[in-house]
Design a protein around this motif. Structure first.
Motif, PDB file in Angstrom:
ATOM      1  N   TYR A 132     -17.025   9.134 -22.659  1.00  0.00           N
ATOM      2  CA  TYR A 132     -17.030  10.934 -22.719  1.00  0.00           C
ATOM      3  C   TYR A 132     -15.854  10.546 -23.990  1.00  0.00           C
ATOM      4  CZ  TYR A 132     -11.511   8.807 -20.752  1.00  0.00           C
ATOM      5  OH  TYR A 132     -10.410   8.034 -20.845  1.00  0.00           O
ATOM      6  N   GLU A 134     -12.908  14.284 -24.743  1.00  0.00           N
ATOM      7  CA  GLU A 134     -12.289  15.620 -24.964  1.00  0.00           C
ATOM      8  C   GLU A 134     -12.661  16.280 -24.953  1.00  0.00           C
ATOM      9  OE1 GLU A 134      -8.127  15.572 -23.274  1.00  0.00           O
ATOM     10  OE2 GLU A 134      -8.200  14.347 -22.322  1.00  0.00           O
ATOM     11  N   VAL A 139     -13.939  17.378 -20.455  1.00  0.00           N
ATOM     12  CA  VAL A 139     -13.796  16.503 -20.245  1.00  0.00           C
ATOM     13  C   VAL A 139     -15.577  16.288 -20.095  1.00  0.00           C
ATOM     14  CG1 VAL A 139     -13.951  14.267 -19.217  1.00  0.00           C
ATOM     15  CG2 VAL A 139     -11.939  15.073 -19.702  1.00  0.00           C
ATOM     16  N   SER A 172     -10.099   5.559 -22.517  1.00  0.00           N
ATOM     17  CA  SER A 172      -8.882   6.487 -23.009  1.00  0.00           C
ATOM     18  C   SER A 172      -8.041   5.690 -23.936  1.00  0.00           C
ATOM     19  CB  SER A 172      -8.100   5.977 -21.812  1.00  0.00           C
ATOM     20  OG  SER A 172      -7.588   5.891 -21.325  1.00  0.00           O
ATOM     21  N   THR A 280      -7.373  12.604 -18.864  1.00  0.00           N
ATOM     22  CA  THR A 280      -7.875  10.983 -17.473  1.00  0.00           C
ATOM     23  C   THR A 280      -6.877  11.304 -17.156  1.00  0.00           C
ATOM     24  OG1 THR A 280      -9.363  10.942 -19.179  1.00  0.00           O
ATOM     25  CG2 THR A 280      -8.804   8.426 -18.287  1.00  0.00           C
TER      26      THR A 280
END
Length: 505
Positions: A132, A134, A139, A172, A280
């Motif tokens: 994923y 941003e 997102v 992340s 996140t």
């Protein structure tokens, strides 16, 4: 966007987050790699604080009805019971749930899934998060569904509730420092008989390997949990129940008739460097992990979810600035760090080797623990710590003031009031105010104008014993923690609090 919040992981943490958000009108998607909920579980204990919070969604009674309230703990030494500590003598005036409640995680998950389905939200099974990123104010996540096809999902925020090997945490790039415990843990679901099938939690003190028997609701079945050291020369990944059961049978006098299932696992003590990074969030085992001793893990993840849910709902509704979401990490990471340190110390004492450690376990503990249980301060400290009702957010940005013994950031103390208790007034998810005594007209008018429910309880002596102050004002957050405690019923103080935090209740 497909949803306001994409929740990755459908264990108790993710399911509770989905429930609390959905109840507040926030659209969610919840995905999980597995084809269905688990059929076995390591997590057993539902602590009192979790049950208190479950009253907000009318969950507490169902969990209590389906589980088992453990009345006490028994300490074993040399194949005999050395001491018993009853829970009823500890917590009857602290919480409506003054017991250790056993409700296995697999059953717990099924109940949460049913409640979520009643709100028309289904877990998307066999669905994997591939990655994923941003993208501006949202997102964008790549998912692989049960048909093998890849699709893109968009949400305002993503919540990683996907366990110790979290794909969300990896995506992340948040560090997860810590180390593995040297022990391998095992858990066995067994049916049988013997003196340890007594309805209590039974803990064996003789050896340096942790060993406990947890009762289950049906009475003829227990969950045996223990730790095995690495230095005995066995291949711990290939152990069977027969390989480890001799000590349990001998020291706890278990007569095992059926082994329903058995598994081994390793555990670490770790806390993520951040619980929030941009859009996140990390919750539960994705954010912190520690020894199962004390039954804290699942409950801490559920606490993470409830803490985050009301803040996300407020920000998404435009009733609070994005900065409110920073308080999730500030509050929950500080607690996780304290919890890991506490459970580490406890487990290291329980599993320590050497002559001194043996003396503490076998000679001092069987005498000292029952004596401590007779002392009210010691009983209160023990139960408050394990049950998580002592958890507070003092000193953080959403905590101000003090009235009586209650500080801003504390859990609102529980007291009996009339035919019920004061926590009944906290059943709705939202801001509220409490006065124990008499409320003045100015406060009543403010409450009506601001649409913040005001609960007024006639003063009784037990309220003072609980730490409350007569006629003081307590402003309470949606997660039932005190935001502001004021000895005077100052509407101006409340308005200053909301102006400072930029929250509109």
């Amino acid at each position: 966007m497909d949803a306001s919040v994409l929740i990755v992981g459908a264990g108790p943490t993710g399911l509770v987050l989905a429930l609390w958000l959905t109840k507040q009108g926030v659209p969610v998607r919840i995905i999980d790699q597995t084809a269905g909920p688990g059929a076995t579980s390591r997590a057993l204990a539902v602590q009192a604080r979790t049950l208190e919070l479950y009253r907000q969604l009318d969950l507490a009674d169902a969990v209590v009805a389906k589980g088992y309230a453990v009345p006490g703990v028994r300490l074993w030494l040399g194949g005999r019971e050395a001491a018993r500590i009853p829970f009823a003598a500890i917590a009857s005036d602290l919480t409506p749930y003054g017991f250790l409640h056993i409700f296995p995680q697999d059953e717990h998950e099924r109940l949460l899934i049913e409640r979520l389905a009643a709100l028309r939200v289904a877990v998307e099974r066999s669905t994997e998060l591939l990655g994923y990123a941003e993208d501006g104010g949202r997102v964008s996540a790549r998912l692989r569904g049960p048909d093998g096809a890849e699709r893109t999902a968009e949400a305002a925020f993503i919540a990683g509730c996907d366990g110790a090997h979290s794909a969300v945490r990896a995506g992340s790039a948040v560090g997860y420092p810590g180390a593995a415990y040297p022990q391998t843990f095992y858990v066995a679901d067994v049916a049988g008989a013997g003196p340890a099938f007594n309805g209590d939690l039974n803990i064996e003190l003789d050896q340096s390997d942790f060993l406990a028997v947890f009762p289950l609701a049906d009475g003829g079945r227990v969950r045996l949990i223990g730790a095995i050291r690495q230095d005995d020369g066995r291949d711990l990944d290939k152990l069977s129940f027969d390989d480890i059961s001799d000590r349990a049978k001998r020291l706890l006098r278990l007569e095992v008739e059926t082994v329903n299932w058995f598994s081994t696992y390793r555990i670490s003590h770790r806390v993520a460097d951040h619980f929030r990074r941009g859009r996140t969030f990390l919750l539960g085992d994705a954010a912190h992990i520690h020894t199962p001793v004390g039954g804290q893990g699942m409950n801490t993840g559920i606490g993470d979810a409830i803490n985050l849910a009301w803040k996300l709902a407020a920000v998404l509704a435009g009733r609070a600035p994005d900065a409110l979401l920073d308080s999730f990490e500030a509050e929950r990471r500080a607690f996780a760090l304290r919890l890991v340190q506490t459970t580490d110390r406890f487990f290291n004492v329980a599993a320590a080797e050497g002559r001194l450690a043996e003396i503490v376990r076998t000679r001092i503990a069987p005498i000292a623990l029952p004596l401590a249980a007779k002392l009210e301060p010691a009983r209160d400290y023990l139960f408050r710590t394990i049950s998580q009702i002592t958890l507070n957010y003092r000193g953080e940005g959403l905590a101000e003031g003090r009235a009586g013994a209650v500080h801003g950031g504390d859990r609102m103390p529980w007291v009996k009031a009339g035919a019920g208790d004061n926590h009944q007034a906290l059943a709705a998810i939202g801001w509220s105010a409490h006065v124990y005594g008499a409320a003045d007209d100015g406060l009543r008018q403010w409450s009506e104008a601001r649409r913040v429910p005001l609960a007024v309880f006639p003063w009784e002596k037990p309220m003072g014993h609980a730490g409350l102050r007569e006629n003081a004002l307590y402003l309470i957050r949606p997660d039932t923690y005190v935001a502001l405690a004021e000895t005077a019923q100052s509407v101006d103080a409340v308005e200053r609090f909301f102006a400072r935090t930029q929250i509109r209740p």
